[in-house]
Design a protein around this motif. Structure first.
Motif, PDB file in Angstrom:
ATOM      1  N   ARG A   1      10.456   1.844  -4.908  1.00  0.00           N
ATOM      2  CA  ARG A   1       9.095   2.299  -5.132  1.00  0.00           C
ATOM      3  C   ARG A   1       8.175   1.917  -3.974  1.00  0.00           C
ATOM      4  O   ARG A   1       7.078   2.457  -3.853  1.00  0.00           O
ATOM      5  N   THR A   2       8.606   0.984  -3.143  1.00  0.00           N
ATOM      6  CA  THR A   2       7.851   0.575  -1.967  1.00  0.00           C
ATOM      7  C   THR A   2       8.812   0.481  -0.793  1.00  0.00           C
ATOM      8  O   THR A   2      10.034   0.509  -0.950  1.00  0.00           O
ATOM      9  N   ARG A   3       8.257   0.314   0.401  1.00  0.00           N
ATOM     10  CA  ARG A   3       9.098   0.155   1.589  1.00  0.00           C
ATOM     11  C   ARG A   3       9.932  -1.113   1.516  1.00  0.00           C
ATOM     12  O   ARG A   3      11.060  -1.159   2.029  1.00  0.00           O
TER      13      ARG A   3
ATOM     14  N   SER B   1       0.795  -1.218   0.000  1.00  0.00           N
ATOM     15  CA  SER B   1       0.000   0.000   0.000  1.00  0.00           C
ATOM     16  C   SER B   1       0.830   1.273   0.000  1.00  0.00           C
ATOM     17  O   SER B   1       0.341   2.332   0.334  1.00  0.00           O
ATOM     18  N   ASP B   2       2.117   1.182  -0.348  1.00  0.00           N
ATOM     19  CA  ASP B   2       2.960   2.366  -0.328  1.00  0.00           C
ATOM     20  C   ASP B   2       2.683   3.268  -1.520  1.00  0.00           C
ATOM     21  O   ASP B   2       2.350   2.821  -2.603  1.00  0.00           O
ATOM     22  N   ASP B   3       2.868   4.566  -1.315  1.00  0.00           N
ATOM     23  CA  ASP B   3       2.857   5.532  -2.410  1.00  0.00           C
ATOM     24  C   ASP B   3       1.616   5.410  -3.294  1.00  0.00           C
ATOM     25  O   ASP B   3       1.697   5.315  -4.515  1.00  0.00           O
TER      26      ASP B   3
ATOM     27  N   VAL C   1      16.946   8.303   2.604  1.00  0.00           N
ATOM     28  CA  VAL C   1      16.420   6.939   2.721  1.00  0.00           C
ATOM     29  C   VAL C   1      14.914   6.981   2.532  1.00  0.00           C
ATOM     30  O   VAL C   1      14.198   7.579   3.339  1.00  0.00           O
ATOM     31  N   GLY C   2      14.441   6.382   1.445  1.00  0.00           N
ATOM     32  CA  GLY C   2      13.023   6.373   1.158  1.00  0.00           C
ATOM     33  C   GLY C   2      12.591   7.635   0.440  1.00  0.00           C
ATOM     34  O   GLY C   2      13.364   8.589   0.250  1.00  0.00           O
ATOM     35  N   LYS C   3      11.346   7.646   0.030  1.00  0.00           N
ATOM     36  CA  LYS C   3      10.794   8.773  -0.698  1.00  0.00           C
ATOM     37  C   LYS C   3      10.086   9.734   0.245  1.00  0.00           C
ATOM     38  O   LYS C   3       9.956   9.486   1.424  1.00  0.00           O
ATOM     39  N   GLY C   4       9.641  10.858  -0.300  1.00  0.00           N
ATOM     40  CA  GLY C   4       8.833  11.787   0.459  1.00  0.00           C
ATOM     41  C   GLY C   4       9.590  12.926   1.101  1.00  0.00           C
ATOM     42  O   GLY C   4       8.984  13.791   1.719  1.00  0.00           O
TER      43      GLY C   4
END
Length: 463
Positions: free
Chosen positions: A153-155, A55-57, A455-458
Motif C-alpha cells: 500500500r506504500t513504497r 505520503s504514498d497513494d 512492481v508497485g501500484k499505478g
C-alpha cells in the motif's frame, strides 16, 4: 453499493449489527487488477495503515487518508478492516468485509452512517482468492500465474514485498542496503552495490526505520542470526539521520556502515568503488545524469545483473573524481577492471563532453557509447534492446515511469539482477511505447510462458 459514499466515512472492524450488502467480485477485480470501484474499496481498507504510511497513494502523515471524490477532498481517519477467508457459498465462493461506518471530517455534509457487512461473491475461486489477497495484503503473488504483482500500500511495503521475493523463506541475505524513501538517485547507484553485497534495498524515513521494515530486515538476515551482519546506509545524515544507526544497532544488533559523499555524484562514486572492489571480473561502467532519473533507472537492473558500477554525473562534464575513478579502474596503467562505458540518456541530461571526458580515461580499445531514446520510454526500450538477449528473457519487471513512483523500480533492480530472477525493468506510463512493444516481443524466450512482474501500484490494466 455506493463506494464513493462509504469512502468518505470512518471505517473500523466491529462485531455490532450491520447492514448486509452483496457485491459481485467482477465489479471489483478483472482477474489481474482492481477496477475503479475495487480501488476505492482498497483505499478504504488501506486506511488502517495511515498512521505509518507516509505520503504514498493519497496517504498523509497526520494519520488520515486524503480521498478525492468529484474534485472535493475528504479525510478518512485511521481504520481497520480485514477480510474473512474465502469460503464455499452455494454454487460459488465468497468472503466478507465487516466495517463500522461513521461520519468523518469533510468539506461538505454527509448523511450516510451505518455498520456494513460486504459479502463479495464470485464463481471463480482463483480469481476470488487473488482479490482477497489484494484487499488483505496489497499484492498478489502466485507461482502458478503467468503474471505476478509485488506491491504494497506504500513504497515501504512494496520494497518489503520485493525483498521477500528475492529472499524467500529458507534463504538469507548477507546484508541490507537502506535508502531514504525519496532518494531515488542514491538508490539507483546502490543497485549494483546491493547485488555484490547480496542484499535487498529497503526504504526508511529520515529519523527512524518503520516497524515493518525492521521486521523484514530481521527476517531477510536470518532472524536471530541477523546480529553481527551489516546494514549499509546510503546517503548523508540529511537523508538518513544517525538516530537510525542507533536504532538498528539496538533493535537488531547489526553493524551499521554509512556510504555517502557531499553530493549525489560523490555518493555514486563511493558506491562504484565498492562495486569494483568486490567484482571478480572486468565489467562495463554506466554513466547517468543526476536529473535523468527515469533514464538512469532503466539501467539499474542491468548494472545489478552485471555487478557493474553506476556513475552519476552533472550534465556538462565529468568531475575530477569521476575521471580519476575511470582512469584508475579503466586504464592499463591502473587496475583495468572497467571495459566499455555506456552513457544512458540523451544530451539533455548528459552532455557530449561527458563522453569525451570518459573516453580520455580508458584504454584506447574500449568504447564509450550513448544509449538513449527521444523520451524515457524510448530510452527504456533502447536499454532493453542493447543489454538483453533476443528470445532469452523469461521475466519482465513492469513499473510506473512517473518520477514519484520510480522508487518502486529501484527496489526491484537488485531482484531483477539476481540469478533465477534476471529480467529487464520496463518503465511504463499510460501505455507501452511502440518501441517497447517491439523490443519486449523480440526478447521474450516464449510468448506463452514469459512472466510479467508488476512492481508497485499505478500500472494501468491495458499495459
Amino acid at each position: 453499493l455506493d463506494l464513493s459514499q462509504t469512502t468518505l466515512e470512518k471505517i473500523t472492524v466491529t462485531n455490532a449489527n450491520y447492514k448486509e450488502i452483496n457485491v459481485n467480485a467482477d465489479d471489483l477485480f478483472n482477474g489481474t487488477a482492481l477496477t475503479k470501484d475495487g480501488k476505492v474499496l482498497d483505499s478504504m481498507i488501506s486506511a488502517k495503515k495511515t498512521s505509518n504510511a507516509g505520503s504514498d497513494d493519497n496517504i498523509n502523515l497526520d494519520g488520515k487518508t486524503s480521498v478525492i471524490i468529484n474534485g472535493d477532498e475528504y479525510l478518512t481517519t485511521q481504520a481497520s478492516a480485514t477480510p474473512t477467508p474465502v469460503v464455499k457459498d452455494g454454487e460459488g465462493y465468497s468472503f466478507d468485509i465487516i466495517m463500522e461506518v461513521n461520519k468523518a471530517e469533510a468539506t461538505r455534509a454527509l448523511t450516510y452512517n451505518d455498520n456494513v457487512k460486504l459479502t463479495i461473491k464470485g464463481n471463480d475461486l482463483v480469481k476470488l482468492n487473488k482479490l482477497y489477497a489484494l484487499l488483505s495484503n496489497g499484492y498478489i503473488e502466485s507461482a502458478d500465474a503467468e503474471d505476478e504483482i509485488l506491491a504494497g500500500r506504500t513504497r515501504f511495503e512494496t520494497a518489503i514485498e520485493v525483498s521477500k521475493k528475492a529472499y524467500p523463506t529458507g534463504t538469507t541475505a548477507d546484508s541490507i542496503v537502506l535508502v531514504n524513501r525519496d532518494a531515488v538517485v542514491d538508490g539507483l547507484a546502490a543497485a549494483p552495490f546491493a547485488a555484490v553485497k547480496n542484499a535487498p534495498i529497503l526504504l526508511t524515513d529520515v529519523d527512524a526505520v518503520r516497524e515493518d521494515v525492521v521486521a523484514e530486515m530481521k527476517r531477510a538476515l536470518g532472524g536471530d542470526s541477523a546480529a553481527g551482519k551489516t546494514v549499509y546506509l546510503v546517503g548523508g545524515d540529511a537523508r538518513i539521520d544517525d538516530k537510525v544507526k542507533s536504532q538498528l544497532a539496538e533493535e537488531l544488533g547489526v553493524k551499521v556502515v554509512r556510504i555517502s559523499g557531499k553530493t549525489r555524484q560523490e555518493t555514486s562514486l563511493k558506491l562504484a568503488e565498492e562495486v569494483v572492489k568486490a567484482s571478480q571480473a572486468d565489467t562495463n561502467a554506466y554513466i547517468v545524469g543526476g536529473n535523468g532519473l527515469a533514464d538512469a533507472m532503466s539501467i539499474a537492473s542491468v548494472a545489478a545483473k552485471d555487478k557493474a558500477p553506476i556513475i552519476v554525473t552533472n550534465k556538462d562534464e565529468l568531475s575530477d573524481d569521476a575521471k580519476s575513478f575511470l582512469k584508475t579502474n579503466g586504464n592499463a596503467n591502473g587496475t583495468d577492471k572497467i571495459g566499455d562505458v555506456f552513457v544512458i540518456g540523451g544530451d539533455a541530461v548528459v552532455g557530449t563532453k561527458v563522453l569525451t571526458d570518459a573516453k580520455e580515461q580508458i584504454n584506447a580499445n574500449e568504447t564509450v557509447e550513448r544509449v538513449y531514446g527521444k523520451n524515457r520510454q524510448m530510452t527504456n526500450a533502447a536499454v532493453i534492446d542493447e543489454f538483453y538477449s533476443d528470445s532469452a528473457e523469461t521475466k519482465f519487471y513492469v513499473a510506473h515511469s512517473s518520477d514519484d513512483k520510480l522508487v518502486d523500480a529501484l527496489a526491484a533492480a537488485p531482484l531483477a539482477g539476481k540469478a533465477g530472477n534476471v529480467g529487464p525493468i520496463v518503465l511504463v506510463g499510460e501505455e507501452l511505447d511502440k518501441n517497447q512493444e517491439t523490443v519486449i516481443k523480440s526478447k521474450k524466450h516464449n510468448t506463452d510462458t514469459s512472466k510479467h512482474v508488476q512492481v508497485g501500484k499505478g500500472v494501468v490494466d491495458s499495459v
